[in-house]
Every structure is written in structure tokens, then in C-alpha cells.
Design a protein around this motif. Structure first.
Motif, short mmCIF file in Angstrom:
data_model
loop_
_atom_site.label_atom_id
_atom_site.label_comp_id
_atom_site.label_asym_id
_atom_site.label_seq_id
_atom_site.Cartn_x
_atom_site.Cartn_y
_atom_site.Cartn_z
N LYS A 51 0.82 -1.22 0.00
CA LYS A 51 0.00 0.00 0.00
C LYS A 51 0.85 1.27 0.00
CE LYS A 51 -3.73 -2.12 2.59
NZ LYS A 51 -4.31 -2.23 3.94
N HIS A 52 0.26 2.31 -0.53
CA HIS A 52 0.92 3.61 -0.55
C HIS A 52 0.64 4.36 0.75
CE1 HIS A 52 1.38 3.79 -5.22
NE2 HIS A 52 2.01 2.77 -4.68
N ALA A 53 1.48 5.34 1.01
CA ALA A 53 1.40 6.12 2.25
C ALA A 53 0.00 6.69 2.48
CB ALA A 53 2.42 7.25 2.19
N GLU A 54 -0.58 7.24 1.40
CA GLU A 54 -1.89 7.89 1.51
C GLU A 54 -2.95 6.89 1.96
OE1 GLU A 54 0.29 7.89 -1.00
OE2 GLU A 54 -0.02 9.54 -2.39
N THR A 55 -2.88 5.66 1.45
CA THR A 55 -3.87 4.63 1.81
C THR A 55 -3.80 4.30 3.29
OG1 THR A 55 -3.54 3.75 -0.40
CG2 THR A 55 -4.77 2.37 1.14
N TYR A 56 -2.59 4.13 3.79
CA TYR A 56 -2.44 3.86 5.23
C TYR A 56 -3.03 4.99 6.06
CZ TYR A 56 0.80 -0.06 4.40
OH TYR A 56 1.36 -1.24 4.02
N ALA A 57 -2.74 6.23 5.64
CA ALA A 57 -3.21 7.39 6.39
C ALA A 57 -4.74 7.48 6.37
CB ALA A 57 -2.59 8.66 5.83
N ILE A 58 -5.33 7.20 5.21
CA ILE A 58 -6.80 7.23 5.09
C ILE A 58 -7.42 6.15 5.98
CG2 ILE A 58 -8.74 6.76 3.51
CD1 ILE A 58 -6.96 8.00 1.26
N GLU A 59 -6.83 4.97 5.94
CA GLU A 59 -7.37 3.87 6.76
C GLU A 59 -7.32 4.20 8.24
OE1 GLU A 59 -6.36 0.13 3.77
OE2 GLU A 59 -5.27 0.30 5.69
N MET A 60 -6.22 4.82 8.65
CA MET A 60 -6.06 5.16 10.07
C MET A 60 -7.04 6.27 10.46
SD MET A 60 -2.48 6.20 11.85
CE MET A 60 -2.44 7.03 13.43
N ALA A 61 -7.27 7.21 9.56
CA ALA A 61 -8.16 8.34 9.87
C ALA A 61 -9.62 7.90 9.91
CB ALA A 61 -7.97 9.44 8.83
N GLY A 62 -9.95 6.89 9.16
CA GLY A 62 -11.33 6.41 9.14
C GLY A 62 -12.29 7.51 8.73
N ARG A 63 -13.36 7.68 9.51
CA ARG A 63 -14.37 8.69 9.14
C ARG A 63 -13.86 10.11 9.30
NH1 ARG A 63 -19.37 6.17 12.27
NH2 ARG A 63 -20.10 8.33 12.26
N GLU A 64 -12.81 10.26 10.09
CA GLU A 64 -12.25 11.61 10.32
C GLU A 64 -11.51 12.15 9.10
OE1 GLU A 64 -11.32 12.94 14.42
OE2 GLU A 64 -10.66 10.86 14.60
N ALA A 65 -11.35 11.31 8.09
CA ALA A 65 -10.70 11.78 6.86
C ALA A 65 -11.59 12.79 6.13
CB ALA A 65 -10.39 10.60 5.95
N ARG A 66 -12.89 12.68 6.34
CA ARG A 66 -13.83 13.58 5.66
C ARG A 66 -13.61 15.03 6.12
NH1 ARG A 66 -17.17 12.41 2.02
NH2 ARG A 66 -16.59 10.23 2.25
N GLY A 67 -13.41 15.89 5.15
CA GLY A 67 -13.21 17.31 5.46
C GLY A 67 -11.83 17.66 6.00
N SER A 68 -10.90 16.70 5.95
CA SER A 68 -9.58 16.91 6.54
C SER A 68 -8.57 17.47 5.52
CB SER A 68 -9.05 15.58 7.08
OG SER A 68 -8.82 14.71 5.99
N THR A 69 -7.35 17.73 6.02
CA THR A 69 -6.25 18.17 5.15
C THR A 69 -5.19 17.07 5.09
OG1 THR A 69 -6.61 20.49 5.68
CG2 THR A 69 -4.45 19.91 4.81
N LEU A 70 -4.73 16.79 3.87
CA LEU A 70 -3.65 15.82 3.67
C LEU A 70 -2.33 16.57 3.49
CD1 LEU A 70 -2.59 12.87 2.64
CD2 LEU A 70 -2.86 13.91 0.37
N TYR A 71 -1.29 16.14 4.18
CA TYR A 71 0.07 16.65 3.95
C TYR A 71 0.85 15.48 3.38
CZ TYR A 71 -1.42 20.51 6.83
OH TYR A 71 -2.12 21.60 7.31
#
Ligand SMILES: [Zn+2]
Length: 383
Positions: A51-71
Motif C-alpha cells: 500500500k501507498h502512504a496515503e492509503t495507510y493514512a486514510i485507513e487510520m483516519a477512518g471517518r475523520e478523513a472527511r473534510g480533513s487536510t492531507l500533507y
């Protein structure tokens, strides 16, 4: 907020670095997802984890990814490779804003990832810590844009004492750097360092890193004799050996590196149990007509690129540095200079008139009677 933003991007870069020496030919990538000023997800790419870095981060954030900022330390991918595009995953997760350190100059991406995010209504900002992000993946960027490996040249400046080069004991930082590259090229012809010291240290460093694909060790048959005592490690890592020579009748020598009559270079695999080598891909055999003198750096790099090598360290010393060609054309240099401080080291360099070179971003490391001076050749800054 600006300081906080820096902090998040530095975190993404730090996460990315965990893939050093492990992800080639992929880039190192780190990603952090922030919701209301708080890190809710993070990830980094390790080739084996797929998996790519972004996928891991999205999985960890779960529902909190909605409306968030990605760095993210690199532009998210938008093409199908071993995984599906990260841009799709980011859009689906409902990311509102993306801060990206640098555009991925891989022709398969090159701005298209950013365009896809923007088309989906995501606010995108590019360029935060861009310089650091470029340096982090300097090998990847060179390989995907130019098709040849990034070259780290290590040049030992001999002292007055004929035996001096062998006394250089590489610093831990130097060995770590060597271990992060895909290949080592043993350029030294000097008999003092052929079979002991620096050549052996380079081979050891190259073989020390557990990685998903075998490292490559290249050199003249003479230099490759140094691999004999590493046969077990070579077998374990499945390392490829690339022999480089101008001898049409190529004497395989002790290492047994060259068997085919008429070939001057071959991609070989060592069979330590049978005490011989075998040609594993004859298409890599370079015929004597390919060049009239010992193969130069360009030929060596082309052969390495065919093995999908994205980066290498080439070792040479000041008495025998033909293989390196023009130092200013190399991507990165470590000058190994007699002297226990910066002043003594620079005086040592100046004794070799044609090897005086200006470096940017210089760092010094002192090791025993030697000083390692690391930097980027000034003339090569433009490419
Ligand atoms: Zn991706």
C-alpha cells in the motif's frame, strides 16, 4: 497555523524517510491527515507492504478523513500500478485540502494527480518544503526523468604514503548512505584497496540491507575478486554481479566472473557452491566492438539501468579515477581526504589539481586520519 503546517509536512517527510533503501524503484512517500489541527492518520510507503502512504493514512483516519487536510511529501499517484490510484482513494475519503511538497516528475503522473484532485473540488497547494522533498527522492527523480541511475561518486584522495587509501575506515553515515543505493560499482584498480579495506566495506554495506529486490555489485574482474569472501551473503541476498572489463579474452580470475569468450561484460550470478559463475542474461554481454577502451561511466550506467538500478555508489581513488570521468557531472560526491579537520582535508584536495571541485550543501565527517566531505557538485546543480 503556518508553523503547525510546517510541522505536519516535516512529519510527512520524516515518515517517508522510513522507506529509505527499501522502496526502490518506487519513491519514498509519507502522508499525514489532519482534522481540526489534530493528526488523525499517518502512513508511509514500504514496498513490501504494497500500500501507498496515503492509503495507510486514510485507513487510520477512518471517518475523520472527511473534510480533513492531507500533507504529503509527493504528489499522489493517479495511475494503476501495483495498486489502484491514490487520487481515487483521497477523493472517495472526502479529503477537503491537500498540501503537497513536490510534483511527481514521473511521466505517468507529472501534475495529473494534482489535476484530478482539483477536478474533484479538493484545494491543492504545492511547494511546501519542496527542496527537502526533491533531495529526499533525488535518486527516484533522476531515474524517472533521465532513465539512468543517480550516481554517488566516492573518491579517495591518496596521501603521500602509498598505502594510505586503505587506512580510511568509512563512517557509519557513509555506509548507511551506500546501503540505501541499489548498486555499488567497484572502480578501484589500486592493488592496496582491491581486496581489502574500502572495496570490502562497500560490498558489506550493499549486502547489509534487507530489501525486496537483490542489490547489484559491479566492477572489473580484479575488483570483483573482493566478492569471494561474501559468497554466503551474496547467495542469501541473491545479489547480481555485473562484470566490467575491456579484455575480450576475459580471464574469469579467482572470482570466476567472466566465462563467455569474446564478452567484455556480463550480468552474472555467482554460484558459490559450485565455485563458479553463470551468465544469467546474455543480453547484457557487451561485445568488444562496443568500446575501444575500458567502458566509461555512460556505458556502465546504461548497463545498470537495464537492471533497473536507480542509484549507485562508485568508488575510485585519486590515482585511478578514469571510471568516474568528469566529477562535476556526477550527482553527489563524497571526497575522502587525508586530514583530521576541514582545513587539512582541503589542503589534501588541493594537492590533486584536477580533482579540486566546489560542492554545495557540504557536510564533513571525521573518521580516523581521514575526513569525508559530502556534497553536490556545483556545476551539476542545473540538471
Ligand atoms: Zn499512490
Amino acid at each position: 497555523m503556518a508553523d503547525k503546517e510546517s510541522e505536519f509536512m516535516l512529519k510527512a517527510l520524516e515518515l517517508a524517510r522510513r522507506g529509505a533503501g527499501l522502496v526502490s524503484p518506487n519513491p519514498m512517500v509519507g502522508a499525514v491527515i489532519v482534522n481540526e489541527g489534530r493528526i488523525v492518520g499517518e502512513g508511509y510507503h514500504l514496498y513490501d507492504g504494497l500500500k501507498h502512504a496515503e492509503t495507510y493514512a486514510i485507513e487510520m483516519a477512518g471517518r475523520e478523513a472527511r473534510g480533513s487536510t492531507l500533507y504529503c511529501s509527493l504528489e499522489p499517484c493517479c495511475h494503476y500500478g501495483r495498486t489502484s490510484p491514490c487520487t481515487d482513494a483521497l477523493i472517495e475519503a472526502g479529503i477537503a485540502r491537500a498540501v503537497i511538497a513536490v510534483v511527481d516528475s514521473n511521466p505517468q503522473v507529472n501534475g495529473r494527480g494534482i489535476a484530478q484532485l482539483e477536478a474533484a473540488g479538493i484545494t491543492v497547494e504545492v511547494g511546501m518544503y519542496e527542496r527537502e522533498a526533491l533531495r529526499l527522492n533525488e535518486c527516484y527523480f533522476k531515474y524517472v526523468t533521465r532513465g539512468v541511475p543517480f550516481v554517488h561518486g566516492a573518491v579517495i584522495y591518496a596521501g603521500n604514503d602509498e598505502t594510505a587509501p586503505d587506512e580510511w575506515k568509512p563512517s557509519q553515515e557513509f555506509l548507511r548512505m551506500v546501503s540505501e543505493y541499489d548498486a555499488v560499482v567497484l572502480g578501484c584498480e589500486n592493488e592496496y584497496i582491491l581486496l581489502s579495506g574500502p572495496n570490502r566495506a562497500l560490498i558489506e554495506a550493499c549486502l547489509s540491507r534487507k530489501r525486496h529486490r537483490p542489490p547489484v555489485i559491479a566492477g572489473t574482474p580484479g575488483a570483483l575478486e573482493a566478492i569471494n569472501s561474501f559468497s554466503q551473503a551474496i547467495e542469501e541476498t541473491n545479489a547480481s554481479i555485473l562484470a566490467i572489463t575491456d579484455q575480450p579474452e576475459g580471464d574469469p580470475g579467482e572470482a570466476g566472473v567472466l566465462k563467455d569468450e569474446g564478452c567484455v561484460g556480463a550480468h552474472l550470478r555467482v554460484r558459490p557452491d559450485e565455485n563458479r559463475s553463470e551468465v544469467i542474461d546474455s543480453s547484457f554481454i557487451l561485445h568488444p566492438s562496443s568500446f575501444t577502451v575500458r567502458p566509461g561511466l555512460a556505458e556502465i550506467l546504461r548497463s545498470l539501468a537495464r537492471l533497473h538500478v536507480t542509484s549507485c555508489t562508485i568508488l575510485a581513488n585519486s590515482r585511478d579515477r578514469d571510471m568516474l570521468g568528469d566529477l562535476a557531472a556526477l550527482d553527489k560526491l563524497t571526497l575522502i581526504l587525508p586530514g583530521t579537520n576541514e582545513r587539512e582535508a582541503i589542503i589534501s584536495m588541493c594537492k590533486w589539481e584536477d580533482l579540486v571541485i566546489g560542492l554545495d550543501g557540504v557536510e564533513y565527517r571525521h573518521t580516523g586520519r581521514y575526513t569525508e566531505m559530502i556534497g553536490y557538485p556545483r556545476e551539476s546543480e542545473s540538471h
